[in-house]
Scaffold this motif. Structure first.
Motif: not given
Length: 199
Positions: A162-167, A170-171, A176-177
């Motif tokens: 879960i932590v890997f997917l969230v980080v 976000i990255h 992209y923005r």
């Protein structure tokens, strides 16, 4: 008087020889693997070791039955081989012409197995009572239950995922923005280059 004593001793010797025979009802076969257990520190099996064995069997019988008065002379050895195997019986101390039931001897050996093994510096594998199955030590219970350890490992793997997917999300969103930064050299003033970052 001397003849009576000799006749009595010879009758007792014959009775003892009849009691201690291989494969009799209350006889037990013992195998010792001293060389295997102790290697170069192995001791020789001699009359002193036989005496110690008899003493340990008498001790086991006395400890098993508090009313027992088993003496060392009540433990009879026969068919002793060079490879250290022999048969033994325990005679009844009150009659001395009958043997103690095998079930009682087996129970006494089971109860005192660790003491017997320790006396000869051997284990259940190197000191074998052939008719008696070896006593297994109880399985080791870990201080923490196994299911709790497995649960903790699985939970940690899920949390790490879960932590890997969230980080990673976000990255990826941050990249992209914002477009890549542009460096513009707007002016050269007095030999210095002034760079402006546009992000």
């Amino acid at each position: 008087m001397l003849r009576v004593l000799l006749v009595t001793l010879s009758v007792a010797a014959i009775a003892h020889a009849e009691l201690c025979k291989p494969d009799t009802q209350n006889a037990f076969k013992v195998r010792l693997s001293i060389k295997t257990a102790l290697g170069d520190d192995a001791y020789a099996w001699d009359a002193n070791e036989e005496y110690l064995f008899k003493a340990m069997m008498a001790f086991a019988m006395r400890r098993y039955s508090s009313k027992s008065t088993t003496q060392i002379s009540n433990v009879l050895l026969c068919n002793v081989t060079d490879r250290v195997s022999f048969w033994f019986v325990v005679t009844d101390s009150s009659k001395n012409v009958t043997t103690v039931p095998g079930s009682e001897v087996e129970a006494a050996i089971r109860m005192n197995r660790n003491r017997i093994n320790s006396a000869f510096l051997l284990s259940d594998k190197t000191l074998q009572f052939v008719k008696i199955t070896s006593t297994l030590s109880p399985p080791v219970e870990p201080s923490t239950p196994v299911w709790l350890i497995v649960f903790g490992v699985v939970l940690c793997l899920i949390l790490a995922g879960i932590v890997f997917l969230v980080v990673a999300g976000i990255h990826q969103r941050k990249n992209y923005r914002t477009p890549p930064c542009l460096i513009i050299d707007l002016a050269h003033t007095q030999g210095r280059i002034i760079l402006y970052w546009l992000c």
